[in-house]
Write a protein that holds these residues in place. Sequence first.
Motif, mmCIF file in Angstrom:
data_model
loop_
_atom_site.group_PDB
_atom_site.id
_atom_site.type_symbol
_atom_site.label_atom_id
_atom_site.label_comp_id
_atom_site.label_asym_id
_atom_site.label_seq_id
_atom_site.Cartn_x
_atom_site.Cartn_y
_atom_site.Cartn_z
ATOM 1 N N GLU A 107 1.921 6.122 -6.732
ATOM 2 C CA GLU A 107 0.820 7.559 -7.556
ATOM 3 C C GLU A 107 1.043 8.684 -7.652
ATOM 4 O O GLU A 107 1.185 9.439 -8.316
ATOM 5 C CB GLU A 107 -0.669 7.288 -6.450
ATOM 6 C CG GLU A 107 -1.210 7.336 -7.316
ATOM 7 C CD GLU A 107 -2.526 7.080 -6.474
ATOM 8 O OE1 GLU A 107 -3.520 7.445 -6.071
ATOM 9 O OE2 GLU A 107 -3.212 5.722 -6.010
ATOM 10 N N GLU A 122 1.542 4.010 -2.971
ATOM 11 C CA GLU A 122 1.042 5.581 -2.892
ATOM 12 C C GLU A 122 2.101 6.407 -3.103
ATOM 13 O O GLU A 122 2.031 7.606 -3.411
ATOM 14 C CB GLU A 122 1.405 5.982 -1.096
ATOM 15 C CG GLU A 122 -1.000 5.411 -0.477
ATOM 16 C CD GLU A 122 -0.537 5.572 1.048
ATOM 17 O OE1 GLU A 122 0.090 5.837 1.827
ATOM 18 O OE2 GLU A 122 -1.724 5.363 1.541
ATOM 19 N N LYS A 162 0.690 -1.498 -0.053
ATOM 20 C CA LYS A 162 0.306 0.385 0.220
ATOM 21 C C LYS A 162 0.955 1.132 -0.263
ATOM 22 O O LYS A 162 0.426 2.347 -0.601
ATOM 23 C CB LYS A 162 -0.687 -0.075 1.266
ATOM 24 C CG LYS A 162 -2.154 1.068 1.433
ATOM 25 C CD LYS A 162 -2.287 1.093 2.607
ATOM 26 C CE LYS A 162 -3.917 1.904 2.159
ATOM 27 N NZ LYS A 162 -4.442 3.067 3.512
ATOM 28 N N LYS A 163 2.147 1.272 0.935
ATOM 29 C CA LYS A 163 2.597 2.272 0.906
ATOM 30 C C LYS A 163 3.574 2.806 -0.090
ATOM 31 O O LYS A 163 3.771 3.440 -0.981
ATOM 32 C CB LYS A 163 3.604 1.850 1.579
ATOM 33 C CG LYS A 163 4.758 3.480 2.112
ATOM 34 C CD LYS A 163 3.990 4.693 2.624
ATOM 35 C CE LYS A 163 4.882 5.853 3.060
ATOM 36 N NZ LYS A 163 3.231 7.038 2.981
#
Length: 165
Positions: A13, A10, A6-7
């Motif tokens: 992104e 992020e 997830k990190k």
Amino acid sequence: MKCSIKKFSEMYETVYRDLYRYALCLMKNPQEAEDAVSEAVIAAYENIHKLKKEEAFKSWIFTILTNKCKKRLKKALKETPGREEELPEQATAPDYDLAIDVKKAFFVLSEEEQILVVFGGYCSQEIGEMMRLNPNTVRSKRSRALKKMECVLGSYGEDEKERRE
């Protein structure tokens, strides 16, 4: 650095558009640019533990992408006999000394200045929003960064003239 999927997502992104635009500038082909970005992202994810600071992610992944693009370009030139004739003159006879000089000049800049120089395709307003800076500040800092590079390149040019004489 320890990093969850997830990190990593992020952080990715925040740079994925810029990665593609940069790769497209280098590769001159959308498919090749996409492939280079994919390879760079995979390599970055596999080696995220080597990244010491999260703040350095952007410059770190761009370095990986640059290396992937260079490898792909070299491989394409080796694998395609006669391709040199199809490529622009710049691609067949690159000035490695100049490329090294530009790279040296680029690394004289602070990380903020590097960002301002690399993301030249964005308007000052967009960069200001991303970096939380006034657009006028963006323009003046970018101008100073480019002048700094120009000064460094000028001194390298003088060194090169002396070497040749």
